[in-house]
Design a protein around this motif. Structure first.
Motif, PDB file in Angstrom:
ATOM      1  N   TRP A  57       0.856  -1.200   0.000  1.00 12.77           N
ATOM      2  CA  TRP A  57       0.000   0.000   0.000  1.00 12.77           C
ATOM      3  C   TRP A  57       0.882   1.236   0.000  1.00 12.77           C
ATOM      4  O   TRP A  57       1.921   1.290   0.663  1.00 12.77           O
ATOM      5  CB  TRP A  57      -0.909   0.056   1.218  1.00 12.77           C
ATOM      6  CG  TRP A  57      -2.016   1.068   1.068  1.00 12.77           C
ATOM      7  CD1 TRP A  57      -3.277   0.836   0.620  1.00 12.77           C
ATOM      8  CD2 TRP A  57      -1.935   2.484   1.320  1.00 12.77           C
ATOM      9  NE1 TRP A  57      -3.992   2.013   0.571  1.00 12.77           N
ATOM     10  CE2 TRP A  57      -3.186   3.044   1.002  1.00 12.77           C
ATOM     11  CE3 TRP A  57      -0.918   3.323   1.783  1.00 12.77           C
ATOM     12  CZ2 TRP A  57      -3.465   4.402   1.126  1.00 12.77           C
ATOM     13  CZ3 TRP A  57      -1.176   4.694   1.902  1.00 12.77           C
ATOM     14  CH2 TRP A  57      -2.445   5.217   1.579  1.00 12.77           C
TER      15      TRP A  57
ATOM     16  N   PRO B   9       0.084   5.803  -0.974  1.00 11.72           N
ATOM     17  CA  PRO B   9      -0.866   6.756  -1.556  1.00 11.72           C
ATOM     18  C   PRO B   9      -0.834   6.686  -3.083  1.00 11.72           C
ATOM     19  O   PRO B   9       0.231   6.771  -3.691  1.00 11.72           O
ATOM     20  CB  PRO B   9      -0.351   8.111  -1.052  1.00 11.72           C
ATOM     21  CG  PRO B   9       0.398   7.794   0.203  1.00 11.72           C
ATOM     22  CD  PRO B   9       1.034   6.460  -0.056  1.00 11.72           C
TER      23      PRO B   9
ATOM     24  N   GLU C  97       0.378  12.222   0.531  1.00 12.98           N
ATOM     25  CA  GLU C  97      -0.698  12.200   1.511  1.00 12.98           C
ATOM     26  C   GLU C  97      -1.688  11.091   1.199  1.00 12.98           C
ATOM     27  O   GLU C  97      -1.846  10.671   0.062  1.00 12.98           O
ATOM     28  CB  GLU C  97      -1.423  13.550   1.540  1.00 12.98           C
ATOM     29  CG  GLU C  97      -0.527  14.713   1.973  1.00 12.98           C
ATOM     30  CD  GLU C  97      -1.279  16.021   2.031  1.00 12.98           C
ATOM     31  OE1 GLU C  97      -2.460  16.045   1.635  1.00 12.98           O
ATOM     32  OE2 GLU C  97      -0.686  17.024   2.475  1.00 12.98           O
ATOM     33  N   GLY C  98      -2.351  10.647   2.256  1.00  9.52           N
ATOM     34  CA  GLY C  98      -3.356   9.594   2.112  1.00  9.52           C
ATOM     35  C   GLY C  98      -3.132   8.522   3.153  1.00  9.52           C
ATOM     36  O   GLY C  98      -1.998   8.302   3.605  1.00  9.52           O
TER      37      GLY C  98
ATOM     38  N   ARG D 176       0.726   7.784  10.797  1.00 11.34           N
ATOM     39  CA  ARG D 176       0.548   7.381   9.398  1.00 11.34           C
ATOM     40  C   ARG D 176       1.359   6.141   9.045  1.00 11.34           C
ATOM     41  O   ARG D 176       0.831   5.196   8.441  1.00 11.34           O
ATOM     42  CB  ARG D 176       0.944   8.529   8.467  1.00 11.34           C
ATOM     43  CG  ARG D 176       0.878   8.162   6.983  1.00 11.34           C
ATOM     44  CD  ARG D 176       1.222   9.320   6.079  1.00 11.34           C
ATOM     45  NE  ARG D 176       2.629   9.707   6.189  1.00 11.34           N
ATOM     46  CZ  ARG D 176       3.197  10.603   5.382  1.00 11.34           C
ATOM     47  NH1 ARG D 176       2.475  11.225   4.457  1.00 11.34           N
ATOM     48  NH2 ARG D 176       4.486  10.905   5.511  1.00 11.34           N
TER      49      ARG D 176
ATOM     50  N   GLU E 240       8.807   5.929   5.352  1.00 12.49           N
ATOM     51  CA  GLU E 240       8.243   7.186   4.859  1.00 12.49           C
ATOM     52  C   GLU E 240       9.340   8.240   4.910  1.00 12.49           C
ATOM     53  O   GLU E 240      10.369   8.048   5.568  1.00 12.49           O
ATOM     54  CB  GLU E 240       7.044   7.616   5.697  1.00 12.49           C
ATOM     55  CG  GLU E 240       7.376   7.970   7.131  1.00 12.49           C
ATOM     56  CD  GLU E 240       6.174   8.422   7.924  1.00 12.49           C
ATOM     57  OE1 GLU E 240       5.156   8.812   7.319  1.00 12.49           O
ATOM     58  OE2 GLU E 240       6.243   8.397   9.175  1.00 12.49           O
TER      59      GLU E 240
ATOM     60  N   ARG F  28       5.230   4.150   2.168  1.00 15.60           N
ATOM     61  CA  ARG F  28       4.861   2.886   1.537  1.00 15.60           C
ATOM     62  C   ARG F  28       5.093   1.739   2.506  1.00 15.60           C
ATOM     63  O   ARG F  28       5.847   1.850   3.469  1.00 15.60           O
ATOM     64  CB  ARG F  28       5.630   2.614   0.249  1.00 15.60           C
ATOM     65  CG  ARG F  28       7.098   2.150   0.429  1.00 15.60           C
ATOM     66  CD  ARG F  28       8.044   3.265   0.596  1.00 15.60           C
ATOM     67  NE  ARG F  28       9.446   2.862   0.688  1.00 15.60           N
ATOM     68  CZ  ARG F  28      10.425   3.723   0.897  1.00 15.60           C
ATOM     69  NH1 ARG F  28      10.195   5.008   1.007  1.00 15.60           N
ATOM     70  NH2 ARG F  28      11.674   3.287   0.979  1.00 15.60           N
TER      71      ARG F  28
END
Length: 241
Positions: free
Chosen positions: A13, A15, A36-37, A54, A162, A179
């Protein structure tokens, strides 16, 4: 003896890359991604999910997908920097001579994300957290292969990172983004993949992807060899017929 392994399942996964099809297309032709996401992480109870920053949400989304409904197995969590956003926030509080939250500190350590996964799933199976700079993915697989050699039928590897926040953002690669990816490994009786370390075979070369994603691209490809040199050491990944 070199342990050969097979890749039984994978998930990832980031963004803008919500599923396997999107990841395959992106690995074939990388492009800039949004910074972002968040994943839904619907598998995790809301009270536990709220404790994650996050990076933790991204890492555990990959872990849940990689584990799916298979029987529990040992897990190796691997991150070069860990939850740096939370750590930097704590350092700023120390610099300002503010009191630190024991909860925030306990969630900043390198194995906290794995611990929350274990608690949320009520899964007592062993887990490990590793970090080795540019060689973090290789360190994770080395740990996993040791577990397979010791008799474990399968191991889940979860790699995640990240971009570093200020004031450490100057150490980021230009292609960094949040990621996580997970691979469920088992021992291969024939063919399969292998990983070994050798004295440096050549000078280190720049890659078009962060090191962990270079490994993921190889694992999902049909290429026969990937060599990753760091300092005096070369990691050789091989795919066997």
């Amino acid at each position: 003896m070199t342990i050969r392994f097979s890749l039984d399942r994978w998930a990832a996964w980031a963004p803008g890359l919500p599923d396997a099809e999107a990841w395959q297309a992106w690995l074939a032709a990388p492009r800039p991604l949004p910074d972002e996401g968040l994943p839904a992480l619907a598998e995790m109870p809301a009270m536990m999910r709220r404790r994650l920053e996050r990076l933790g949400r991204i890492a555990l989304q990959a872990a849940y997908w990689g584990q799916d409904d298979a029987a529990p197995c040992p897990i190796v969590f691997a991150s070069r920097h860990g939850d740096s956003v939370r750590t930097v926030a704590l350092l700023r509080q120390l610099a300002a001579e503010d009191g630190l939250s024991p909860t925030a500190f306990s969630l900043s350590v390198h194995n906290a994300i794995g611990a929350l996964f274990s608690i949320a799933r009520q899964d007592p199976t062993s887990y490990t957290a590793v970090a080795l700079g540019e060689e973090t993915a290789e360190a994770a697989f080395t740990e996993a292969l040791g577990l397979l050699a010791g008799g474990e039928p399968c191991v889940l590897v979860v790699c995640y990172d990240e971009p570093l926040p200020e004031p450490f953002d100057g150490f980021n690669r230009s292609d960094e983004f949040p990621r996580a990816w997970a691979c469920r490994l088992s021992r291969a009786q024939a063919g399969g993949l292998s990983l070994e370390t050798l004295p440096a075979q050549a000078e280190a070369r720049a890659t078009d992807l962060p090191p962990d994603l270079t490994v993921l691209r190889f694992l999902l490809s049909t290429e026969t060899t990937l060599e990753h040199t760091v300092g005096a050491r070369t990691w050789r990944w091989q795919r066997h017929a």
